[in-house]
Design a protein around this motif. Structure first.
Motif, mmCIF file in Angstrom:
data_model
loop_
_atom_site.group_PDB
_atom_site.id
_atom_site.type_symbol
_atom_site.label_atom_id
_atom_site.label_comp_id
_atom_site.label_asym_id
_atom_site.label_seq_id
_atom_site.Cartn_x
_atom_site.Cartn_y
_atom_site.Cartn_z
ATOM 1 N N PHE A 89 0.824 -1.203 0.000
ATOM 2 C CA PHE A 89 0.000 0.000 0.000
ATOM 3 C C PHE A 89 0.862 1.259 0.000
ATOM 4 O O PHE A 89 0.542 2.232 -0.688
ATOM 5 C CB PHE A 89 -0.935 0.030 1.213
ATOM 6 C CG PHE A 89 -1.683 1.324 1.323
ATOM 7 C CD1 PHE A 89 -2.685 1.633 0.421
ATOM 8 C CD2 PHE A 89 -1.340 2.261 2.289
ATOM 9 C CE1 PHE A 89 -3.362 2.847 0.490
ATOM 10 C CE2 PHE A 89 -2.006 3.475 2.358
ATOM 11 C CZ PHE A 89 -3.012 3.767 1.454
ATOM 12 N N LEU A 90 1.944 1.259 0.769
ATOM 13 C CA LEU A 90 2.838 2.416 0.771
ATOM 14 C C LEU A 90 3.388 2.676 -0.628
ATOM 15 O O LEU A 90 3.476 3.830 -1.067
ATOM 16 C CB LEU A 90 3.988 2.194 1.759
ATOM 17 C CG LEU A 90 3.622 2.235 3.248
ATOM 18 C CD1 LEU A 90 4.817 1.794 4.099
ATOM 19 C CD2 LEU A 90 3.179 3.632 3.664
ATOM 20 N N LEU A 91 3.740 1.604 -1.343
ATOM 21 C CA LEU A 91 4.246 1.760 -2.700
ATOM 22 C C LEU A 91 3.156 2.276 -3.635
ATOM 23 O O LEU A 91 3.371 3.221 -4.409
ATOM 24 C CB LEU A 91 4.778 0.419 -3.206
ATOM 25 C CG LEU A 91 5.270 0.391 -4.663
ATOM 26 C CD1 LEU A 91 6.422 1.352 -4.854
ATOM 27 C CD2 LEU A 91 5.678 -1.023 -5.060
ATOM 28 N N LEU A 127 -1.552 12.390 -8.548
ATOM 29 C CA LEU A 127 -2.457 13.446 -8.092
ATOM 30 C C LEU A 127 -1.741 14.794 -8.058
ATOM 31 O O LEU A 127 -2.298 15.823 -8.454
ATOM 32 C CB LEU A 127 -2.989 13.116 -6.692
ATOM 33 C CG LEU A 127 -3.745 11.793 -6.511
ATOM 34 C CD1 LEU A 127 -4.231 11.660 -5.078
ATOM 35 C CD2 LEU A 127 -4.908 11.696 -7.468
ATOM 36 N N ALA A 128 -0.507 14.782 -7.553
ATOM 37 C CA ALA A 128 0.268 16.028 -7.502
ATOM 38 C C ALA A 128 0.532 16.546 -8.907
ATOM 39 O O ALA A 128 0.509 17.764 -9.159
ATOM 40 C CB ALA A 128 1.573 15.800 -6.760
ATOM 41 N N GLY A 129 0.775 15.633 -9.849
ATOM 42 C CA GLY A 129 1.037 16.044 -11.219
ATOM 43 C C GLY A 129 -0.150 16.730 -11.863
ATOM 44 O O GLY A 129 0.020 17.623 -12.702
ATOM 45 N N GLY A 156 5.372 8.264 8.815
ATOM 46 C CA GLY A 156 6.683 8.730 8.379
ATOM 47 C C GLY A 156 7.124 8.041 7.099
ATOM 48 O O GLY A 156 7.636 8.679 6.166
ATOM 49 N N LEU A 157 6.913 6.720 7.029
ATOM 50 C CA LEU A 157 7.219 5.983 5.802
ATOM 51 C C LEU A 157 6.318 6.433 4.653
ATOM 52 O O LEU A 157 6.743 6.481 3.494
ATOM 53 C CB LEU A 157 7.056 4.484 6.041
ATOM 54 C CG LEU A 157 8.110 3.820 6.938
ATOM 55 C CD1 LEU A 157 7.707 2.382 7.244
ATOM 56 C CD2 LEU A 157 9.483 3.860 6.276
ATOM 57 N N THR A 203 8.134 7.589 1.308
ATOM 58 C CA THR A 203 7.947 6.903 0.031
ATOM 59 C C THR A 203 7.345 7.842 -1.014
ATOM 60 O O THR A 203 7.674 7.749 -2.206
ATOM 61 C CB THR A 203 7.041 5.669 0.199
ATOM 62 O OG1 THR A 203 5.819 6.059 0.870
ATOM 63 C CG2 THR A 203 7.730 4.602 1.025
ATOM 64 N N GLY A 204 6.472 8.736 -0.566
ATOM 65 C CA GLY A 204 5.903 9.693 -1.506
ATOM 66 C C GLY A 204 6.961 10.593 -2.120
ATOM 67 O O GLY A 204 6.948 10.870 -3.328
ATOM 68 N N ARG A 205 7.920 11.036 -1.302
ATOM 69 C CA ARG A 205 8.984 11.885 -1.833
ATOM 70 C C ARG A 205 9.947 11.090 -2.705
ATOM 71 O O ARG A 205 10.538 11.633 -3.650
ATOM 72 C CB ARG A 205 9.736 12.527 -0.673
ATOM 73 C CG ARG A 205 8.901 13.548 0.091
ATOM 74 C CD ARG A 205 9.644 14.110 1.285
ATOM 75 N NE ARG A 205 8.835 15.106 1.983
ATOM 76 C CZ ARG A 205 9.198 15.690 3.121
ATOM 77 N NH1 ARG A 205 10.347 15.355 3.701
ATOM 78 N NH2 ARG A 205 8.417 16.589 3.685
ATOM 79 N N ALA A 206 10.112 9.808 -2.409
ATOM 80 C CA ALA A 206 11.075 8.994 -3.149
ATOM 81 C C ALA A 206 10.679 8.809 -4.604
ATOM 82 O O ALA A 206 11.541 8.626 -5.470
ATOM 83 C CB ALA A 206 11.234 7.634 -2.471
ATOM 84 N N VAL A 207 9.382 8.828 -4.904
ATOM 85 C CA VAL A 207 8.935 8.614 -6.291
ATOM 86 C C VAL A 207 8.370 9.893 -6.902
ATOM 87 O O VAL A 207 7.682 9.841 -7.931
ATOM 88 C CB VAL A 207 7.875 7.489 -6.359
ATOM 89 C CG1 VAL A 207 8.431 6.184 -5.820
ATOM 90 C CG2 VAL A 207 6.600 7.880 -5.625
ATOM 91 N N SER A 208 8.664 11.041 -6.313
ATOM 92 C CA SER A 208 8.074 12.299 -6.783
ATOM 93 C C SER A 208 8.568 12.719 -8.166
ATOM 94 O O SER A 208 8.078 13.707 -8.718
ATOM 95 C CB SER A 208 8.358 13.421 -5.774
ATOM 96 O OG SER A 208 9.757 13.603 -5.616
#
Length: 224
Positions: A41-43, A52-54, A164-165, A169-174
């Motif tokens: 789910f985190l992935l 969504l941010a895009g 925190g994870l 993880t969200g920043r890692a694939v931004s």
């Protein structure tokens, strides 16, 4: 002041910059061994949240460069989009309670993908107002239910670690949404084609999410 956690070691050494990444990797390994559904789910959430941010990041680019918006209209659309997304998130809370957060997320992602496909073929400011705002209806519920999903997945006492994870993880694939938007726009020599890149990110996030068991199913599967 924060109350000390039971079993916490008050004399534990602080870790530095590199040590914090070793701790992060250890936490992910432990979570993978004990609860792989949460890792998946985190992935999944990291991927679709980047999509969504895009939508908001490149919405203004598309509005002006593809659909003929004036600069003032872009500002108005941005305000309207945020209001619509917030109102939809509040309204979707009832569906989150009744149907569960996973179904709300899936429905929202499917709705966004459908609106994105329509935006690939329509033209003009009016069509962007209609289908662009329709797309943002699904952004708020997806974001809110993603947090609701994680809150229900988190074991007692580990909420801080998992959120925190969730952020990490969200920043890692931004980079995904900007990279794919730029790739498709460059490949087809048209900014409109960048929408395909955003749709790819949302679709990947949806596909990774589908096998993840909902919190209620996970609780039912645990031994008493």
């Amino acid at each position: 002041p924060e109350l000390p956690r039971t079993g916490a070691d008050p004399g534990a050494d602080r870790v530095g910059f590199l040590g914090s990444y070793r701790v992060l990797w250890r936490d992910v390994r432990d979570l993978w061994r004990t609860d792989r559904h949460t890792v998946w789910f985190l992935l999944a959430s990291a991927i679709f949240r980047d999509g969504l941010a895009g939508v908001f990041t490149f919405g203004a680019v598309l509005a002006v460069g593809v659909y003929g918006f004036a600069d003032a209209d872009v500002l108005l659309f941005g305000v309207a989009a945020n209001v619509v997304a917030g109102a939809a998130a509040i309204a979707a809370g009832r569906f989150d309670d009744r149907l569960g957060p996973k179904r709300v997320i899936i429905g929202s992602l499917v709705g966004m993908i459908a609106c994105g496909v329509v935006l690939l073929v329509v033209t003009g400011p009016l069509m962007f107002w209609i289908f662009g705002l329709a797309l943002t209806v699904f952004v708020g519920p997806a974001q809110a239910s993603a947090r609701s999903f994680l809150a229900r997945l988190a074991p007692p006492g580990r909420e801080g670690q998992l959120f925190g994870l969730y952020t990490t993880t969200g920043r890692a694939v931004s980079f995904l949404a900007p990279a794919l938007f730029g790739l498709f726009a460059w490949a087809f020599h048209n900014d409109r084609a960048g929408i395909i890149g955003l749709l790819v990110v949302l679709t990947i996030g949806l596909l990774v999410l589908l096998p993840v068991r909902a919190p209620s199913a996970i609780q039912d599967a645990k031994p008493m």
